[in-house]
Design a protein around this motif. Structure first.
Motif, PDB file in Angstrom:
ATOM      1  N   PHE A   1       1.211  -0.145  -4.659  1.00  0.00           N
ATOM      2  CA  PHE A   1       1.133   0.137  -6.090  1.00  0.00           C
ATOM      3  C   PHE A   1      -0.239   0.619  -6.547  1.00  0.00           C
ATOM      4  O   PHE A   1      -0.389   1.054  -7.681  1.00  0.00           O
ATOM      5  CB  PHE A   1       1.518  -1.122  -6.887  1.00  0.00           C
ATOM      6  N   SER A   2      -1.221   0.532  -5.680  1.00  0.00           N
ATOM      7  CA  SER A   2      -2.566   0.956  -6.064  1.00  0.00           C
ATOM      8  C   SER A   2      -3.351   1.421  -4.847  1.00  0.00           C
ATOM      9  O   SER A   2      -3.286   0.796  -3.780  1.00  0.00           O
ATOM     10  CB  SER A   2      -3.317  -0.203  -6.744  1.00  0.00           C
ATOM     11  N   SER A   3      -4.092   2.506  -5.012  1.00  0.00           N
ATOM     12  CA  SER A   3      -4.927   3.015  -3.920  1.00  0.00           C
ATOM     13  C   SER A   3      -6.197   2.189  -3.757  1.00  0.00           C
ATOM     14  O   SER A   3      -6.952   2.392  -2.809  1.00  0.00           O
ATOM     15  CB  SER A   3      -5.282   4.479  -4.183  1.00  0.00           C
ATOM     16  N   ASN A   4      -6.412   1.262  -4.683  1.00  0.00           N
ATOM     17  CA  ASN A   4      -7.613   0.420  -4.624  1.00  0.00           C
ATOM     18  C   ASN A   4      -7.378  -0.899  -3.898  1.00  0.00           C
ATOM     19  O   ASN A   4      -8.283  -1.714  -3.782  1.00  0.00           O
ATOM     20  CB  ASN A   4      -8.133   0.144  -6.041  1.00  0.00           C
ATOM     21  N   THR A   5      -6.158  -1.123  -3.436  1.00  0.00           N
ATOM     22  CA  THR A   5      -5.857  -2.345  -2.685  1.00  0.00           C
ATOM     23  C   THR A   5      -5.495  -1.986  -1.254  1.00  0.00           C
ATOM     24  O   THR A   5      -5.198  -0.834  -0.940  1.00  0.00           O
ATOM     25  CB  THR A   5      -4.681  -3.105  -3.336  1.00  0.00           C
ATOM     26  N   TRP A   6      -5.519  -2.993  -0.378  1.00  0.00           N
ATOM     27  CA  TRP A   6      -5.195  -2.775   1.027  1.00  0.00           C
ATOM     28  C   TRP A   6      -3.694  -2.870   1.245  1.00  0.00           C
ATOM     29  O   TRP A   6      -2.992  -3.623   0.574  1.00  0.00           O
ATOM     30  CB  TRP A   6      -5.894  -3.815   1.901  1.00  0.00           C
TER      31      TRP A   6
ATOM     32  N   LEU B   1      -0.212  -1.016   3.984  1.00  0.00           N
ATOM     33  CA  LEU B   1       0.211  -0.265   5.160  1.00  0.00           C
ATOM     34  C   LEU B   1       0.329   1.235   4.911  1.00  0.00           C
ATOM     35  O   LEU B   1       0.427   2.015   5.856  1.00  0.00           O
ATOM     36  CB  LEU B   1       1.561  -0.794   5.659  1.00  0.00           C
ATOM     37  N   LEU B   2       0.338   1.637   3.645  1.00  0.00           N
ATOM     38  CA  LEU B   2       0.435   3.066   3.356  1.00  0.00           C
ATOM     39  C   LEU B   2      -0.849   3.773   3.757  1.00  0.00           C
ATOM     40  O   LEU B   2      -1.950   3.294   3.470  1.00  0.00           O
ATOM     41  CB  LEU B   2       0.684   3.294   1.868  1.00  0.00           C
ATOM     42  N   PRO B   3      -0.748   4.920   4.415  1.00  0.00           N
ATOM     43  CA  PRO B   3      -1.959   5.683   4.728  1.00  0.00           C
ATOM     44  C   PRO B   3      -2.588   6.231   3.446  1.00  0.00           C
ATOM     45  O   PRO B   3      -1.907   6.399   2.426  1.00  0.00           O
ATOM     46  CB  PRO B   3      -1.446   6.814   5.625  1.00  0.00           C
ATOM     47  N   TYR B   4      -3.871   6.489   3.491  1.00  0.00           N
ATOM     48  CA  TYR B   4      -4.534   7.132   2.358  1.00  0.00           C
ATOM     49  C   TYR B   4      -4.065   8.584   2.281  1.00  0.00           C
ATOM     50  O   TYR B   4      -3.784   9.209   3.299  1.00  0.00           O
ATOM     51  CB  TYR B   4      -6.049   7.081   2.515  1.00  0.00           C
ATOM     52  N   SER B   5      -3.962   9.102   1.077  1.00  0.00           N
ATOM     53  CA  SER B   5      -3.481  10.486   0.908  1.00  0.00           C
ATOM     54  C   SER B   5      -4.634  11.460   1.112  1.00  0.00           C
ATOM     55  O   SER B   5      -5.194  12.002   0.162  1.00  0.00           O
ATOM     56  CB  SER B   5      -2.843  10.668  -0.472  1.00  0.00           C
ATOM     57  N   LYS B   6      -4.975  11.678   2.372  1.00  0.00           N
ATOM     58  CA  LYS B   6      -6.011  12.617   2.772  1.00  0.00           C
ATOM     59  C   LYS B   6      -5.349  13.808   3.461  1.00  0.00           C
ATOM     60  O   LYS B   6      -4.403  13.634   4.235  1.00  0.00           O
ATOM     61  CB  LYS B   6      -6.983  11.954   3.746  1.00  0.00           C
ATOM     62  N   PRO B   7      -5.826  15.022   3.225  1.00  0.00           N
ATOM     63  CA  PRO B   7      -5.183  16.198   3.835  1.00  0.00           C
ATOM     64  C   PRO B   7      -5.301  16.201   5.361  1.00  0.00           C
ATOM     65  O   PRO B   7      -6.342  15.856   5.920  1.00  0.00           O
ATOM     66  CB  PRO B   7      -5.930  17.378   3.214  1.00  0.00           C
ATOM     67  N   ILE B   8      -4.213  16.579   6.028  1.00  0.00           N
ATOM     68  CA  ILE B   8      -4.179  16.735   7.478  1.00  0.00           C
ATOM     69  C   ILE B   8      -3.789  18.181   7.772  1.00  0.00           C
ATOM     70  O   ILE B   8      -2.724  18.639   7.347  1.00  0.00           O
ATOM     71  CB  ILE B   8      -3.154  15.781   8.132  1.00  0.00           C
TER      72      ILE B   8
ATOM     73  N   PHE C   1       1.052   0.340  24.632  1.00  0.00           N
ATOM     74  CA  PHE C   1       0.376   0.642  23.378  1.00  0.00           C
ATOM     75  C   PHE C   1      -0.718  -0.394  23.133  1.00  0.00           C
ATOM     76  O   PHE C   1      -0.699  -1.473  23.710  1.00  0.00           O
ATOM     77  CB  PHE C   1       1.353   0.656  22.197  1.00  0.00           C
ATOM     78  N   ALA C   2      -1.668  -0.020  22.296  1.00  0.00           N
ATOM     79  CA  ALA C   2      -2.783  -0.917  21.997  1.00  0.00           C
ATOM     80  C   ALA C   2      -2.666  -1.398  20.557  1.00  0.00           C
ATOM     81  O   ALA C   2      -2.592  -0.582  19.636  1.00  0.00           O
ATOM     82  CB  ALA C   2      -4.105  -0.195  22.210  1.00  0.00           C
ATOM     83  N   PRO C   3      -2.635  -2.720  20.324  1.00  0.00           N
ATOM     84  CA  PRO C   3      -2.545  -3.214  18.953  1.00  0.00           C
ATOM     85  C   PRO C   3      -3.846  -2.951  18.194  1.00  0.00           C
ATOM     86  O   PRO C   3      -4.908  -3.427  18.589  1.00  0.00           O
ATOM     87  CB  PRO C   3      -2.297  -4.719  19.137  1.00  0.00           C
ATOM     88  N   CYS C   4      -3.763  -2.189  17.136  1.00  0.00           N
ATOM     89  CA  CYS C   4      -4.943  -1.865  16.322  1.00  0.00           C
ATOM     90  C   CYS C   4      -4.931  -2.703  15.048  1.00  0.00           C
ATOM     91  O   CYS C   4      -3.871  -2.953  14.472  1.00  0.00           O
ATOM     92  CB  CYS C   4      -4.941  -0.385  15.952  1.00  0.00           C
ATOM     93  N   ILE C   5      -6.099  -3.134  14.629  1.00  0.00           N
ATOM     94  CA  ILE C   5      -6.231  -3.832  13.347  1.00  0.00           C
ATOM     95  C   ILE C   5      -6.697  -2.790  12.337  1.00  0.00           C
ATOM     96  O   ILE C   5      -7.849  -2.348  12.367  1.00  0.00           O
ATOM     97  CB  ILE C   5      -7.226  -5.004  13.445  1.00  0.00           C
ATOM     98  N   PHE C   6      -5.791  -2.372  11.475  1.00  0.00           N
ATOM     99  CA  PHE C   6      -6.088  -1.271  10.562  1.00  0.00           C
ATOM    100  C   PHE C   6      -5.505  -1.565   9.182  1.00  0.00           C
ATOM    101  O   PHE C   6      -4.685  -2.470   9.009  1.00  0.00           O
ATOM    102  CB  PHE C   6      -5.502   0.038  11.105  1.00  0.00           C
ATOM    103  N   HIS C   7      -5.904  -0.774   8.232  1.00  0.00           N
ATOM    104  CA  HIS C   7      -5.300  -0.876   6.901  1.00  0.00           C
ATOM    105  C   HIS C   7      -5.408   0.474   6.193  1.00  0.00           C
ATOM    106  O   HIS C   7      -6.266   1.312   6.490  1.00  0.00           O
ATOM    107  CB  HIS C   7      -5.976  -1.963   6.056  1.00  0.00           C
ATOM    108  N   GLY C   8      -4.495   0.659   5.270  1.00  0.00           N
ATOM    109  CA  GLY C   8      -4.532   1.819   4.396  1.00  0.00           C
ATOM    110  C   GLY C   8      -4.586   1.328   2.963  1.00  0.00           C
ATOM    111  O   GLY C   8      -5.222   0.319   2.663  1.00  0.00           O
TER     112      GLY C   8
END
Length: 345
Positions: A277-282, A284-291, A266-273
């Motif tokens: 408690f707030s969608s305006n902060t960084w 580990l939760l993914p953004y609630s975008k439709p898939i 696996f490849a370690p990715c530097i990511f954020h969601g």
């Protein structure tokens, strides 16, 4: 009149509270899965080692004995549980984004299938929800078809995690496991392979639709060896739920990622969601975008025990064309402009 107003206000307050509770349950359901994906394997291994050093060592010893006895089960179709696949928590997981499964063609139960899932995204959220749970109704939409989501074989060496994954119908993405399911498990099996793998995850970013596919031909060769039909699957929105730091080719960051990919799988990715408690902060939760995951038309594949490279290339080309046509047909329905082009690397 006053009584009616008070009752109406109480009803409004009740429904508001219900909505908030449901939202919190959705967040909890996604958070538990993210933590499972990131740390459950390592955490369970450490806990088992700790128990071995305590007065409860017999419990750990019994589990280890069971682990040795059960070691090859993941390679033989695993041990799925319809009870686990139907947990209510997966419906909250689905509704958080939300995630939707779109069927375009019927699948015959007399055939076996290899689904090529694209793109990988950071965690393959659409692949998991659609094919390892019944939250989006895969069993009802494709009656008689047993889906097996293939993932890194290393996950099945982790105590407890391996059993959790198998309960959802997840199997190792290796030749032994795939050969068993496609040749010794009857018909009506569908193995879902995230074709781009770790290499594709390194390039996923919001607003980008690209797949790593040009030199990925092993799944086509497997399909030919078993006469399993190929089914292109594209998940619109999979790349939108996390933001990632993309390292340029030749940079030290990309060098480290590729070394991990080569030696560990696996490849370690530097990511954020978003934050908890707030969608305006960084966080580990993914953004609630439709898939929206669209399952395309199956490509009939003949059984050729020892396919030549020319035959593999021919059917691979057919698969790539079919995937591009699927993307072009549905892109405008799921928020992309008509000018959007699927990049095949």
């Amino acid at each position: 009149g006053t009584g009616s107003s008070i009752l109406s206000a109480l009803q409004d307050l009740f429904w508001l509270s219900k909505s908030k509770v449901e939202k919190q349950l959705q967040i909890i359901s996604v958070l538990q899965w993210v933590l499972t994906f990131l740390v459950m394997g390592v955490a369970c291994t450490l806990i088992l080692m700790y128990i071995l050093c305590t007065d409860c060592w017999a419990i750990a010893a019994l589990y280890l004995a069971w682990l040795v006895f059960d070691w090859n089960t993941p390679k033989k179709g695993g041990r799925r549980s319809q009870w686990v696949r139907n947990w209510a928590i997966w419906r909250y997981f689905r509704d958080y984004f939300p995630i939707r499964l779109v069927k375009t063609h019927n699948l015959l139960t007399t055939r076996n299938y290899i689904f090529g899932y694209h793109p990988h995204g950071i965690m393959g959220l659409g692949a998991f929800c659609n094919f390892s749970t019944e939250a989006t109704g895969v069993g009802q939409k494709f009656p008689g078809i047993r889906p097996y989501l293939a993932t890194l074989a290393g996950n099945f060496r982790m105590p407890i995690l391996r059993d959790y994954l198998m309960s959802g119908g997840i199997c190792p993405v290796n030749r032994d496991s795939i050969d068993y399911i496609l040749s010794k498990n009857g018909s009506g099996n569908a193995i879902i392979i995230v074709v781009g793998g770790a290499a594709e995850s390194l390039n996923c970013t919001p607003g980008k639709n690209s797949v790593t596919l040009k030199n990925r031909k092993g799944f086509v060769k497997l399909a030919l060896r078993h006469g399993a039909d190929l089914v292109p699957v594209y998940s619109f929105g999979e790349n939108e739920v996390y933001k990632q730091v993309i390292f340029e080719e030749g940079s030290w960051g990309r060098w480290v990622q590729k070394k991990f990919q080569k030696h560990i799988g696996f490849a370690p990715c530097i990511f954020h969601g978003r934050g908890l408690f707030s969608s305006n902060t960084w966080g580990l939760l993914p953004y609630s975008k439709p898939i929206t995951t669209v399952v395309g038309e199956p490509i009939t594949i003949p059984k050729i025990c020892n396919p030549t490279q020319k035959e593999v290339d021919f059917y691979h080309s057919m698969y790539v064309d079919s995937l591009i046509k699927l993307f072009d047909k549905y892109k405008s329905k799921f928020g992309l402009p008509e000018t959007e082009v699927l990049e095949v690397n």
